[in-house]
Design a protein around this motif. Structure first.
Motif, PDB file in Angstrom:
ATOM      1  N   PRO A 216       0.820  -1.232   0.000  1.00  0.00           N
ATOM      2  CA  PRO A 216       0.000   0.000   0.000  1.00  0.00           C
ATOM      3  C   PRO A 216       0.847   1.272   0.000  1.00  0.00           C
ATOM      4  O   PRO A 216       0.511   2.250  -0.674  1.00  0.00           O
ATOM      5  CB  PRO A 216      -0.840  -0.124   1.276  1.00  0.00           C
ATOM      6  N   ARG A 220       0.905   4.159  -2.914  1.00  0.00           N
ATOM      7  CA  ARG A 220       0.706   5.605  -2.691  1.00  0.00           C
ATOM      8  C   ARG A 220       1.882   6.406  -3.225  1.00  0.00           C
ATOM      9  O   ARG A 220       1.710   7.530  -3.707  1.00  0.00           O
ATOM     10  CB  ARG A 220       0.508   5.879  -1.208  1.00  0.00           C
ATOM     11  N   PHE A 229      -6.271   4.310  -5.744  1.00  0.00           N
ATOM     12  CA  PHE A 229      -5.954   3.619  -4.499  1.00  0.00           C
ATOM     13  C   PHE A 229      -7.200   3.037  -3.846  1.00  0.00           C
ATOM     14  O   PHE A 229      -7.159   1.919  -3.310  1.00  0.00           O
ATOM     15  CB  PHE A 229      -5.253   4.560  -3.515  1.00  0.00           C
ATOM     16  N   TRP A 233      -7.450  -0.792  -2.890  1.00  0.00           N
ATOM     17  CA  TRP A 233      -7.548  -1.234  -1.492  1.00  0.00           C
ATOM     18  C   TRP A 233      -8.817  -2.062  -1.257  1.00  0.00           C
ATOM     19  O   TRP A 233      -8.809  -2.995  -0.460  1.00  0.00           O
ATOM     20  CB  TRP A 233      -7.504  -0.033  -0.554  1.00  0.00           C
ATOM     21  N   GLU A 236      -7.732  -5.416  -2.568  1.00  0.00           N
ATOM     22  CA  GLU A 236      -6.688  -5.986  -1.697  1.00  0.00           C
ATOM     23  C   GLU A 236      -7.300  -6.542  -0.417  1.00  0.00           C
ATOM     24  O   GLU A 236      -6.882  -7.600   0.097  1.00  0.00           O
ATOM     25  CB  GLU A 236      -5.642  -4.916  -1.362  1.00  0.00           C
TER      26      GLU A 236
END
Length: 267
Positions: A216, A220, A229, A233, A236
């Motif tokens: 992560p 970023r 993102f 996420w 993920e």
């Protein structure tokens, strides 16, 4: 002095003092630099301090060594505790670094001699950290090494490897999906997504895919256009996964993996 003040002193002051005190800086060392989470500002109160020291000759140490490959001698490692942190100092010979760069030369890459086994874990981590470190001394050595990294086939090597792992995971997931093995297909899909994100980040020069916990943060740092993102996420962390109907999530993620892979540049 409180523990927090001690840590602050190390972070902002003389990193080399604890090494000098323990006779861990050999004469004639070419460079020393902080690597890992601390160098990138990702560390926390439980993080280790990791330092690489580059030397021109072996020092005759007999304590902890880390095996590299059949061609190279081991990398010497010293560990100690100071300022409420564990310190790990890894020593590399300048000649070792030369050999590592030779392994990922364009000549080696184009001849097909660069494979998944070309670099050991520690060798790859070394190259991955050259562009995100905190120099303590030897800035010229670091600048030259970073230039060599950027001119090498290292980026293509790691991107192609991640894309190869993606292809294998995709084949597994599709076969398992067709066979109705949705649990295994879920695991393979998760693996495929991780590999394609790693390939995407590596294509932008953000290396270190072996350290999954920092994915992560690496994402970023790049902020790639191929996927935002928030969507990354959600996948993920499997926020939209329905155990009662997993095939919908599997198909969506596999299609996304293929779409992202098409946008990844390998050279």
């Amino acid at each position: 002095m409180s523990a927090e003040e001690e840590v602050h002193m190390v972070m902002d002051g003389d990193w080399l003092q604890p090494l000098w005190q323990r006779d861990l800086l050999p004469p004639g060392a070419l460079a020393a630099f902080v690597v890992g989470s601390t160098a990138r500002g990702w560390d926390n109160a439980r993080s280790d301090y990791d330092i690489y020291v580059i030397t021109s000759t072996e020092q005759g140490w007999t304590s902890a060594d880390a095996a590299l490959s059949l061609e190279l001698p081991s990398a010497h490692i010293e560990e100690f505790y100071a300022h409420n942190r564990r310190w790990q100092v890894t020593y590399w010979l300048d000649a070792q670094v030369d050999d590592i760069f030779d392994k990922v030369s364009w000549k080696a890459f184009e001849s097909g001699r660069v494979t998944d086994d070309t670099l050991s874990y520690r060798e790859e981590i070394l190259l991955s950290r050259l562009g995100n470190c905190l120099p303590l001394f030897g800035e010229d050595w670091l600048a030259d090494s970073l230039a060599r990294l950027n001119a090498s086939a290292f980026r293509s090597f790691v991107v192609v490897r991640s894309l190869g792992a993606l292809e294998n995971a995709l084949e597994d997931a599709l076969g398992q999906l067709e066979a109705g093995d949705l649990e295994s297909a879920t695991i393979s899909t998760r693996l495929a997504f991780g590999h394609v994100i790693d390939a995407l980040l590596e294509s932008h020069g953000e290396y270190g895919s072996q350290l999954i916990k920092w994915r992560p943060n690496r994402f970023r740092a790049v902020a790639p256009d191929a996927i935002e993102f928030t969507r990354y996420w959600r996948i993920e962390t499997m926020q939209d996964y329905d155990p009662a109907a997993p095939d919908a999530w599997i198909k969506e993620v596999l299609a996304l993996c293929q779409d992202i892979a098409m946008r990844v540049e390998t050279t």
